[in-house]
Design an enzyme around this catalytic site. Structure first.
Site, short mmCIF file in Angstrom:
data_model
loop_
_atom_site.label_atom_id
_atom_site.label_comp_id
_atom_site.label_asym_id
_atom_site.label_seq_id
_atom_site.Cartn_x
_atom_site.Cartn_y
_atom_site.Cartn_z
N TYR A 1 0.84 -1.20 0.00
CA TYR A 1 0.00 0.00 0.00
C TYR A 1 0.88 1.25 0.00
CZ TYR A 1 -3.84 3.13 1.23
OH TYR A 1 -4.76 4.15 1.23
N HIS B 1 1.27 4.11 -3.09
CA HIS B 1 0.98 5.53 -2.86
C HIS B 1 2.23 6.40 -2.99
CE1 HIS B 1 -2.99 4.18 -1.67
NE2 HIS B 1 -3.36 5.46 -1.70
N TYR C 1 -3.77 15.96 2.16
CA TYR C 1 -4.39 14.63 2.21
C TYR C 1 -3.42 13.67 2.87
CZ TYR C 1 -7.01 10.61 0.20
OH TYR C 1 -7.73 9.47 0.00
N TRP D 1 -7.50 3.64 -10.79
CA TRP D 1 -6.79 3.56 -9.50
C TRP D 1 -7.49 2.57 -8.58
CZ3 TRP D 1 -2.18 4.84 -7.65
CH2 TRP D 1 -1.97 4.81 -6.27
N TRP D 2 -8.82 2.64 -8.52
CA TRP D 2 -9.56 1.71 -7.67
C TRP D 2 -9.31 0.27 -8.11
CZ3 TRP D 2 -15.01 4.41 -7.57
CH2 TRP D 2 -14.97 5.51 -6.70
#
Length: 103
Positions: free
Chosen positions: A17, A21, A40, A75-76
Protein backbone atom coordinates in the site's frame (compact mmCIF):
# COMPACT_ATOMS: atom_id res chain seq x y z
CA UNK A 1 -13.59 21.95 5.05
CA UNK A 2 -11.64 19.04 6.49
CA UNK A 3 -13.15 15.57 6.13
CA UNK A 4 -12.13 12.15 7.40
CA UNK A 5 -13.06 8.61 6.47
CA UNK A 6 -11.92 5.06 7.05
CA UNK A 7 -11.14 2.23 4.66
CA UNK A 8 -9.84 -1.30 5.16
CA UNK A 9 -6.52 -2.77 4.08
CA UNK A 10 -6.23 -6.51 3.61
CA UNK A 11 -3.84 -8.12 6.14
CA UNK A 12 -0.18 -8.20 5.12
CA UNK A 13 -0.34 -5.41 2.51
CA UNK A 14 1.01 -2.42 4.46
CA UNK A 15 4.28 -2.24 2.48
CA UNK A 16 2.55 -2.69 -0.86
CA UNK A 17 0.00 0.00 0.00
CA UNK A 18 2.80 2.42 0.91
CA UNK A 19 4.75 1.61 -2.26
CA UNK A 20 1.77 2.20 -4.51
CA UNK A 21 0.98 5.53 -2.86
CA UNK A 22 4.62 6.62 -2.93
CA UNK A 23 4.34 6.30 -6.72
CA UNK A 24 0.87 7.86 -7.04
CA UNK A 25 0.09 8.56 -10.67
CA UNK A 26 0.75 12.23 -11.54
CA UNK A 27 -2.56 12.50 -13.40
CA UNK A 28 -4.44 11.24 -10.32
CA UNK A 29 -2.61 13.68 -8.07
CA UNK A 30 -3.46 16.52 -10.47
CA UNK A 31 -7.13 15.49 -10.57
CA UNK A 32 -7.30 15.61 -6.77
CA UNK A 33 -5.68 19.05 -6.69
CA UNK A 34 -7.97 20.33 -9.46
CA UNK A 35 -10.98 19.10 -7.44
CA UNK A 36 -9.83 21.19 -4.46
CA UNK A 37 -8.39 18.35 -2.39
CA UNK A 38 -5.23 19.16 -0.46
CA UNK A 39 -3.40 18.29 2.73
CA UNK A 40 -4.39 14.63 2.21
CA UNK A 41 -3.00 12.12 4.70
CA UNK A 42 -3.81 8.44 5.22
CA UNK A 43 -2.99 6.75 8.54
CA UNK A 44 -2.95 3.00 9.24
CA UNK A 45 -4.07 1.30 12.45
CA UNK A 46 -1.95 -1.84 12.13
CA UNK A 47 -3.92 -3.73 14.79
CA UNK A 48 -7.12 -3.59 12.74
CA UNK A 49 -5.79 -2.83 9.22
CA UNK A 50 -8.04 0.23 9.23
CA UNK A 51 -6.92 3.14 7.08
CA UNK A 52 -7.92 6.65 8.18
CA UNK A 53 -7.97 9.31 5.48
CA UNK A 54 -8.01 13.02 6.31
CA UNK A 55 -8.16 15.70 3.62
CA UNK A 56 -8.78 19.38 3.20
CA UNK A 57 -11.46 20.03 0.64
CA UNK A 58 -12.19 23.39 -0.99
CA UNK A 59 -14.37 22.00 -3.79
CA UNK A 60 -17.66 20.15 -3.73
CA UNK A 61 -16.24 16.61 -3.79
CA UNK A 62 -14.00 14.45 -1.64
CA UNK A 63 -11.54 12.06 -3.24
CA UNK A 64 -14.04 9.27 -2.73
CA UNK A 65 -16.66 11.11 -4.79
CA UNK A 66 -14.52 11.34 -7.94
CA UNK A 67 -15.35 7.77 -8.98
CA UNK A 68 -17.02 8.82 -12.21
CA UNK A 69 -13.62 9.71 -13.71
CA UNK A 70 -11.62 7.14 -15.68
CA UNK A 71 -8.41 7.78 -13.73
CA UNK A 72 -10.09 7.14 -10.37
CA UNK A 73 -11.78 4.00 -11.70
CA UNK A 74 -8.38 2.73 -12.88
CA UNK A 75 -6.79 3.56 -9.50
CA UNK A 76 -9.56 1.71 -7.67
CA UNK A 77 -9.06 -1.36 -9.88
CA UNK A 78 -5.29 -1.12 -9.28
CA UNK A 79 -5.81 -1.07 -5.50
CA UNK A 80 -8.64 -3.65 -5.34
CA UNK A 81 -6.37 -6.62 -4.69
CA UNK A 82 -5.08 -5.17 -1.41
CA UNK A 83 -8.16 -3.38 -0.03
CA UNK A 84 -11.74 -4.23 0.86
CA UNK A 85 -13.82 -2.97 -2.04
CA UNK A 86 -17.36 -2.63 -3.31
CA UNK A 87 -18.44 -4.47 -6.49
CA UNK A 88 -17.30 -1.48 -8.63
CA UNK A 89 -13.81 -1.71 -7.01
CA UNK A 90 -14.35 1.52 -5.05
CA UNK A 91 -12.89 1.14 -1.57
CA UNK A 92 -15.31 0.40 1.23
CA UNK A 93 -15.35 3.87 2.77
CA UNK A 94 -17.05 5.05 5.94
CA UNK A 95 -17.26 8.79 6.66
CA UNK A 96 -16.10 9.84 10.12
CA UNK A 97 -17.72 12.55 12.24
CA UNK A 98 -15.55 15.27 13.74
CA UNK A 99 -16.00 15.41 17.52
CA UNK A 100 -13.03 17.63 18.46
CA UNK A 101 -10.71 20.09 16.76
CA UNK A 102 -7.91 22.23 18.18
CA UNK A 103 -6.00 24.86 16.24
Amino acid sequence: MKIAFKMYLKPGYKDEYQQRHAAIWPELQQLLKDAGISDYTIFLDEETNTLFGVQQQSGDQSSQELGTTDIVKRWWAYMADIMETNPDFSPVTIPLTSVFHME
